[in-house]
Design a protein around this motif. Structure first.
Motif, PDB file in Angstrom:
ATOM      1  N   PHE A 178       0.833  -1.208   0.000  1.00 31.08           N
ATOM      2  CA  PHE A 178       0.000   0.000   0.000  1.00 31.08           C
ATOM      3  C   PHE A 178       0.863   1.252   0.000  1.00 31.08           C
ATOM      4  CE2 PHE A 178      -2.240   3.335   2.440  1.00 31.08           C
ATOM      5  CZ  PHE A 178      -3.272   3.572   1.549  1.00 31.08           C
ATOM      6  N   ILE A 179       1.881   1.279   0.857  1.00 35.13           N
ATOM      7  CA  ILE A 179       2.785   2.439   0.909  1.00 35.13           C
ATOM      8  C   ILE A 179       3.497   2.623  -0.428  1.00 35.13           C
ATOM      9  CG2 ILE A 179       4.883   3.351   1.986  1.00 35.13           C
ATOM     10  CD1 ILE A 179       3.971   1.969   4.575  1.00 35.13           C
ATOM     11  N   TYR A 180       3.922   1.521  -1.018  1.00 36.32           N
ATOM     12  CA  TYR A 180       4.621   1.584  -2.305  1.00 36.32           C
ATOM     13  C   TYR A 180       3.713   2.132  -3.407  1.00 36.32           C
ATOM     14  CZ  TYR A 180       6.881  -0.019  -6.606  1.00 36.32           C
ATOM     15  OH  TYR A 180       7.437  -0.081  -7.860  1.00 36.32           O
ATOM     16  N   PHE A 181       2.456   1.660  -3.453  1.00 39.70           N
ATOM     17  CA  PHE A 181       1.516   2.092  -4.494  1.00 39.70           C
ATOM     18  C   PHE A 181       1.108   3.553  -4.314  1.00 39.70           C
ATOM     19  CE2 PHE A 181       0.010  -2.566  -4.739  1.00 39.70           C
ATOM     20  CZ  PHE A 181       0.950  -2.850  -5.717  1.00 39.70           C
ATOM     21  N   GLU A 182       1.014   4.010  -3.053  1.00 38.53           N
ATOM     22  CA  GLU A 182       0.501   5.352  -2.787  1.00 38.53           C
ATOM     23  C   GLU A 182       1.576   6.435  -2.829  1.00 38.53           C
ATOM     24  OE1 GLU A 182      -3.191   5.936  -1.925  1.00 38.53           O
ATOM     25  OE2 GLU A 182      -2.736   4.258  -3.235  1.00 38.53           O
ATOM     26  N   LYS A 183       2.834   6.037  -2.673  1.00 40.38           N
ATOM     27  CA  LYS A 183       3.914   6.991  -2.481  1.00 40.38           C
ATOM     28  C   LYS A 183       3.996   8.058  -3.570  1.00 40.38           C
ATOM     29  CE  LYS A 183       8.620   7.029  -0.720  1.00 40.38           C
ATOM     30  NZ  LYS A 183       9.814   6.217  -0.401  1.00 40.38           N
ATOM     31  N   ASN A 184       3.931   7.647  -4.810  1.00 43.59           N
ATOM     32  CA  ASN A 184       4.051   8.605  -5.919  1.00 43.59           C
ATOM     33  C   ASN A 184       2.807   8.606  -6.815  1.00 43.59           C
ATOM     34  OD1 ASN A 184       6.805   9.433  -5.301  1.00 43.59           O
ATOM     35  ND2 ASN A 184       7.413   7.384  -5.969  1.00 43.59           N
ATOM     36  N   ASN A 185       1.662   8.337  -6.206  1.00 47.27           N
ATOM     37  CA  ASN A 185       0.413   8.245  -6.962  1.00 47.27           C
ATOM     38  C   ASN A 185      -0.366   9.557  -6.845  1.00 47.27           C
ATOM     39  OD1 ASN A 185      -2.001   7.548  -8.167  1.00 47.27           O
ATOM     40  ND2 ASN A 185      -2.190   5.581  -7.118  1.00 47.27           N
ATOM     41  N   LYS A 186      -0.658  10.189  -7.959  1.00 48.92           N
ATOM     42  CA  LYS A 186      -1.409  11.451  -7.950  1.00 48.92           C
ATOM     43  C   LYS A 186      -2.860  11.241  -7.521  1.00 48.92           C
ATOM     44  CE  LYS A 186       1.389  13.713 -11.514  1.00 48.92           C
ATOM     45  NZ  LYS A 186       1.392  14.338 -12.852  1.00 48.92           N
ATOM     46  N   ASN A 187      -3.424  10.077  -7.832  1.00 48.66           N
ATOM     47  CA  ASN A 187      -4.806   9.769  -7.457  1.00 48.66           C
ATOM     48  C   ASN A 187      -4.833   8.911  -6.188  1.00 48.66           C
ATOM     49  OD1 ASN A 187      -5.973  11.114  -9.718  1.00 48.66           O
ATOM     50  ND2 ASN A 187      -5.463   9.354 -10.997  1.00 48.66           N
ATOM     51  N   TYR A 188      -4.029   9.286  -5.194  1.00 49.01           N
ATOM     52  CA  TYR A 188      -3.916   8.482  -3.979  1.00 49.01           C
ATOM     53  C   TYR A 188      -5.248   8.412  -3.230  1.00 49.01           C
ATOM     54  CZ  TYR A 188      -3.372  13.173  -1.980  1.00 49.01           C
ATOM     55  OH  TYR A 188      -3.553  14.487  -1.622  1.00 49.01           O
ATOM     56  N   ILE A 189      -5.405   7.338  -2.489  1.00 49.85           N
ATOM     57  CA  ILE A 189      -6.585   7.173  -1.638  1.00 49.85           C
ATOM     58  C   ILE A 189      -6.379   7.929  -0.334  1.00 49.85           C
ATOM     59  CG2 ILE A 189      -7.930   5.494  -0.310  1.00 49.85           C
ATOM     60  CD1 ILE A 189      -7.318   3.474  -2.537  1.00 49.85           C
ATOM     61  N   ILE A 190      -5.210   7.771   0.266  1.00 49.98           N
ATOM     62  CA  ILE A 190      -4.847   8.462   1.501  1.00 49.98           C
ATOM     63  C   ILE A 190      -3.500   9.138   1.301  1.00 49.98           C
ATOM     64  CG2 ILE A 190      -4.127   8.134   3.897  1.00 49.98           C
ATOM     65  CD1 ILE A 190      -6.181   5.964   4.186  1.00 49.98           C
ATOM     66  N   ASP A 191      -3.403  10.378   1.721  1.00 47.29           N
ATOM     67  CA  ASP A 191      -2.150  11.115   1.607  1.00 47.29           C
ATOM     68  C   ASP A 191      -1.206  10.650   2.722  1.00 47.29           C
ATOM     69  OD1 ASP A 191      -0.096  12.851   1.237  1.00 47.29           O
ATOM     70  OD2 ASP A 191      -1.224  14.676   1.675  1.00 47.29           O
ATOM     71  N   ILE A 192      -0.360   9.658   2.413  1.00 45.95           N
ATOM     72  CA  ILE A 192       0.501   9.078   3.440  1.00 45.95           C
ATOM     73  C   ILE A 192       1.608  10.038   3.879  1.00 45.95           C
ATOM     74  CG2 ILE A 192       0.045   6.710   2.725  1.00 45.95           C
ATOM     75  CD1 ILE A 192       2.705   6.729   1.261  1.00 45.95           C
ATOM     76  N   SER A 193       1.822  11.120   3.144  1.00 46.70           N
ATOM     77  CA  SER A 193       2.847  12.090   3.551  1.00 46.70           C
ATOM     78  C   SER A 193       2.482  12.762   4.870  1.00 46.70           C
ATOM     79  CB  SER A 193       3.037  13.152   2.467  1.00 46.70           C
ATOM     80  OG  SER A 193       1.887  13.970   2.344  1.00 46.70           O
ATOM     81  N   LEU A 194       1.188  12.756   5.237  1.00 52.17           N
ATOM     82  CA  LEU A 194       0.772  13.355   6.504  1.00 52.17           C
ATOM     83  C   LEU A 194       1.369  12.616   7.700  1.00 52.17           C
ATOM     84  CD1 LEU A 194      -3.013  14.129   5.863  1.00 52.17           C
ATOM     85  CD2 LEU A 194      -1.122  15.742   5.974  1.00 52.17           C
ATOM     86  N   PHE A 195       1.693  11.340   7.509  1.00 51.97           N
ATOM     87  CA  PHE A 195       2.235  10.549   8.613  1.00 51.97           C
ATOM     88  C   PHE A 195       3.690  10.918   8.924  1.00 51.97           C
ATOM     89  CE2 PHE A 195      -1.179   7.783   6.929  1.00 51.97           C
ATOM     90  CZ  PHE A 195      -1.962   7.733   8.075  1.00 51.97           C
ATOM     91  N   LYS A 196       4.279  11.801   8.130  1.00 54.52           N
ATOM     92  CA  LYS A 196       5.618  12.311   8.435  1.00 54.52           C
ATOM     93  C   LYS A 196       5.564  13.388   9.519  1.00 54.52           C
ATOM     94  CE  LYS A 196       7.361  11.505   3.741  1.00 54.52           C
ATOM     95  NZ  LYS A 196       7.906  12.142   2.516  1.00 54.52           N
ATOM     96  N   ASN A 197       4.349  13.874   9.793  1.00 52.47           N
ATOM     97  CA  ASN A 197       4.136  14.901  10.816  1.00 52.47           C
ATOM     98  C   ASN A 197       3.971  14.216  12.177  1.00 52.47           C
ATOM     99  OD1 ASN A 197       2.893  16.772  12.602  1.00 52.47           O
ATOM    100  ND2 ASN A 197       2.098  17.942  10.873  1.00 52.47           N
TER     101      ASN A 197
END
Length: 457
Positions: free
Chosen positions: A238-257
């Motif tokens: 899931f992390i791999y698929f979402e990392k550079n996906n423009k049509n992401y389901i969840i913005d996983i970059s928020l978890f860096k906060n």
């Protein structure tokens, strides 16, 4: 003014779907002991009436942003209301546990669509100066349900069968369907966008498998290692698929906060504790003390009312006095409630006092944690953060019920006396909840003190 009236009616129509789902959920908690006897099933099985409902809702909620872009609001409402109606009718006419569970799962589809839809409409259509009022209205519709459910369930079950719990709400479902048809409006054009199937499948797998893993940990399952490995694989994919996906389901970059993560974990654990308690209280009162469903419903009512009132008061304190005070006070009271639960004897009056203190603390801290967390995000990330919180809310509720029921079933099977096994399971649950409450208090205290130090520099 007319636009505001239509907005209020649309909020009531969509919010009532979630309201009815929670009413049925808390009413069924009262009915669980009877259902266990009728269908000859353990607590770990009957709890899937709640866990299954919330799990389906959890799986759908993350796709709320995609659904709003792809489909008109009235279309989504119709799918939700029809799903809820079908599930309600099915559960109301069946005498089979399997079909009852299917009915609850179908109702879960409605909640998964309706909950993000309601808050999306509020954020899109309410005047900027009244966003707080309309958000409060939407939250109030849902928050009041736990106060109604136990009493509704207790009174109905005293005189009628459990199927009546579902049959009586069918006219209400039909009324809110008509209300929604006349009030829900569309403010922007929908358009065709691609759906992230890989992310959707891996996220769904992760949510389902991790819940099964939690249930199996509290039971004697031989598949835990397989489930753990599968969950890890789903998470990595899931992390791999979402990392550079423009049509992401969840913005996983928020978890860096870091602040977002800590508040989210605290929020997750508070909801887990809440659903654990809402499952344990009526079951223990009925099984150990042989109280009637009506009396049980009335006994847990004060705690639910306290939660609803304090949720409103906490918002006022947050806005006008101090952001951190209601959070820290609430979590301190939650720790006190579970400390008392592990010290004093198990008696009906003591359980009600403990539950009331817990709900007082929950009402003060729960929604304010989410408000404080989202307020610190960039404006463009607020909607993504909201989706993550709603997903966490639904999923933690499913997990809380599953853990509490699994522990209860484990001890009931381990003791020759069913009542003694239930009492032992309650005590273990209280120890687990006390440990979790300390974690939440430490987490939030740490992040709040860190923020104050950074502000003072």
């Amino acid at each position: 003014m007319k636009k505001n009236q239509k907005l209020i009616m649309s909020i009531v129509a969509i919010g009532t779907l979630s309201f009815l789902g929670i009413v049925i959920e808390t009413a069924l908690n009262i009915a669980f002991p009877k259902l266990m006897v009728k269908f000859k099933i353990p607590a770990s099985t009957v709890q899937w009436l709640t866990t299954g409902y919330m799990l389906v809702s959890t799986v759908i909620i993350p796709f709320g942003a995609y659904l709003r872009k792809r489909f008109r609001a009235i279309t989504l409402f119709r799918v939700a209301i029809i799903s809820f109606l079908i599930g309600t009718v099915l559960a109301g006419v069946t005498s089979s546990f399997f079909l009852l569970l299917c009915g609850r799962i179908i109702q879960g589809i409605a909640d998964g669509i309706g909950l993000p839809l309601m808050f999306s409409i509020i954020l899109e259509q309410s005047p900027k100066k009244k966003v707080g009022f309309f958000m409060g209205l939407g939250s109030l519709v849902i928050a009041f349900a736990p106060a109604i459910g136990p009493v509704y369930g207790g009174i109905v079950l005293k005189y009628y069968s459990w199927q009546t719990l579902f049959i009586l709400i069918i006219p209400i479902v039909l009324v809110i369907w008509l209300l929604g048809e006349f009030s829900i409006t569309q403010k922007f054009n929908v358009f065709s966008i691609s759906f992230d199937y890989r992310g959707g499948i891996t996220l769904t797998g992760l949510l389902i498998i991790t819940l099964l893993l939690i249930v199996s940990t509290a039971s004697k399952s031989n598949y835990r290692i397989f489930l753990l490995l599968t969950a890890i694989i789903c998470c990595i994919l899931f992390i791999y698929f979402e990392k550079n996906n423009k049509n992401y389901i969840i913005d996983i970059s928020l978890f860096k906060n870091r602040q977002f993560d800590i508040f989210l974990i605290s929020f997750f654990l508070l909801q887990l504790m809440s659903l654990s308690m809402s499952y344990l209280m009526p079951n223990v009162l009925e099984i150990i003390f042989h109280l009637s469903t009506a009396k049980t419903g009335l006994l847990v009512l004060p705690a639910a009312v306290i939660d609803a009132i304090m949720s409103a008061v906490a918002g006022i304190i947050y806005d006008k006095l101090n952001h951190d005070f209601p959070i820290l006070l609430g979590e301190g009271l939650i720790c006190v409630s579970f400390l008392l639960a592990n010290i004093i004897s198990v008696a009906p009056i003591n359980l009600i006092i403990i539950y009331s203190i817990f709900m007082f603390g929950l009402g003060l801290s729960y929604s304010n944690i989410m408000t404080r967390s989202l307020a610190n995000l960039p404006i463009q990330s607020t909607n993504d953060g909201n989706v993550i919180y709603m997903t966490a809310q639904s999923y933690s509720g499913a997990m809380g019920t599953a853990i509490a029921a699994s522990i209860l079933t484990f001890t009931q099977n381990d003791y020759f006396n069913f009542i003694n096994g239930t009492l032992a399971g309650l005590k273990i649950n209280f120890k687990v909840l006390f440990f979790l409450s300390i974690i939440v208090l430490i987490f939030c205290t740490t992040i709040i003190l860190r923020d104050k130090k950074m502000t003072n520099k």
